[in-house]
Design a protein around this motif. Structure first.
Motif, short mmCIF file in Angstrom:
data_model
loop_
_atom_site.label_atom_id
_atom_site.label_comp_id
_atom_site.label_asym_id
_atom_site.label_seq_id
_atom_site.Cartn_x
_atom_site.Cartn_y
_atom_site.Cartn_z
N PRO A 155 -3.93 8.35 -2.99
CA PRO A 155 -4.23 7.31 -1.51
C PRO A 155 -4.63 5.87 -2.08
O PRO A 155 -4.76 5.50 -3.03
N VAL A 156 -4.44 5.19 -1.06
CA VAL A 156 -4.67 3.84 -1.12
C VAL A 156 -5.33 3.21 -0.01
O VAL A 156 -5.04 3.73 1.03
N TYR A 157 -6.50 2.46 -0.27
CA TYR A 157 -7.23 1.93 0.93
C TYR A 157 -6.85 0.48 1.17
O TYR A 157 -6.85 -0.39 0.26
N ASP A 214 -7.85 -2.55 3.56
CA ASP A 214 -9.24 -3.04 4.36
C ASP A 214 -8.73 -4.28 5.31
O ASP A 214 -8.10 -5.25 4.79
N ALA A 228 0.72 -1.08 0.14
CA ALA A 228 0.10 0.07 0.09
C ALA A 228 0.78 1.31 0.13
O ALA A 228 0.50 2.20 -0.70
#
Length: 206
Positions: free
Chosen positions: A24-26, A28, A13
């Protein structure tokens, strides 16, 4: 799926976020994973490509020096090579012969990515073969997806590793490597070969 996956995913990420075009990087992390206990270390971030041209990269000299100082280099070629064109394969053949490297195909290689008739072609790795256990002091992964020198437990004792990829989501984002170059594989390999021409005093680079 498991807390043991967190180190490589965090590294991936961060590397994607810092690789142009940056954004941006999500990530989870499910609740059941958040509740797990695990001891781990985040692998080193490593160099991140900031420019599309290899000539402009800050890691230029360090990569050339690594290849120049290697006595027993090994090249691993993968499927991504065939997604470009035949000139990329020709560039890899020229490069492998110039550095005197033996060449393996990655485990799940579904395309012909290196001429089997070349003397330095060894064959494709089997599912049980670990690139870190091959007799080599420098591993160069070109367009590989299923194999990487540090893929098993992020070995710190693995040979020095260079990864060349045309995909910023490739394995070099998830696991430690010494040098990572992202761009058109054929162009990158050709430029490295051209730089090695400066070392014609070494018989490998003539």
């Amino acid at each position: 799926r498991d807390a043991s996956h967190i180190p490589s995913k965090i590294r991936k990420a961060i590397r994607i976020a810092l690789t142009p075009p940056m954004g941006p990087v999500y990530l989870d992390i499910p609740l059941n994973v958040q509740n797990q206990r695990s001891d781990f270390e985040i692998p080193e971030l490593g160099e991140i490509t900031q420019y599309p041209s290899f000539m402009q990269m800050n890691i230029n000299n360090s990569i050339i020096d690594s290849i120049k100082n290697s006595d027993n280099p090994t090249i691993f070629v993968g499927d991504a090579v065939k997604f470009e064109d035949n000139s990329t394969i020709d560039s890899i053949v020229r490069f492998s012969q110039k550095v005197g490297a033996k060449v393996y195909g990655e485990t799940l290689c579904s395309r012909s990515v290196y001429p089997y008739s070349e003397d330095n072609w060894i064959g494709s790795l089997t599912a049980n073969e670990d690139p870190t256990e091959i007799d080599s002091d420098l591993n160069i992964h070109i367009g590989c997806v299923t194999n990487n020198s540090i893929v098993k437990d992020n070995k710190k004792t693995a040979p020095e590793t260079i990864i060349v990829s045309n995909d910023k989501n490739a394995p070099n984002n998830q696991i430690r490597c010494d040098h990572s170059i992202i761009g058109h594989i054929g162009s990158i390999v050709s430029e490295i070969s051209d730089h090695l021409d400066d070392y014609c005093d070494d018989h490998r680079f003539k």
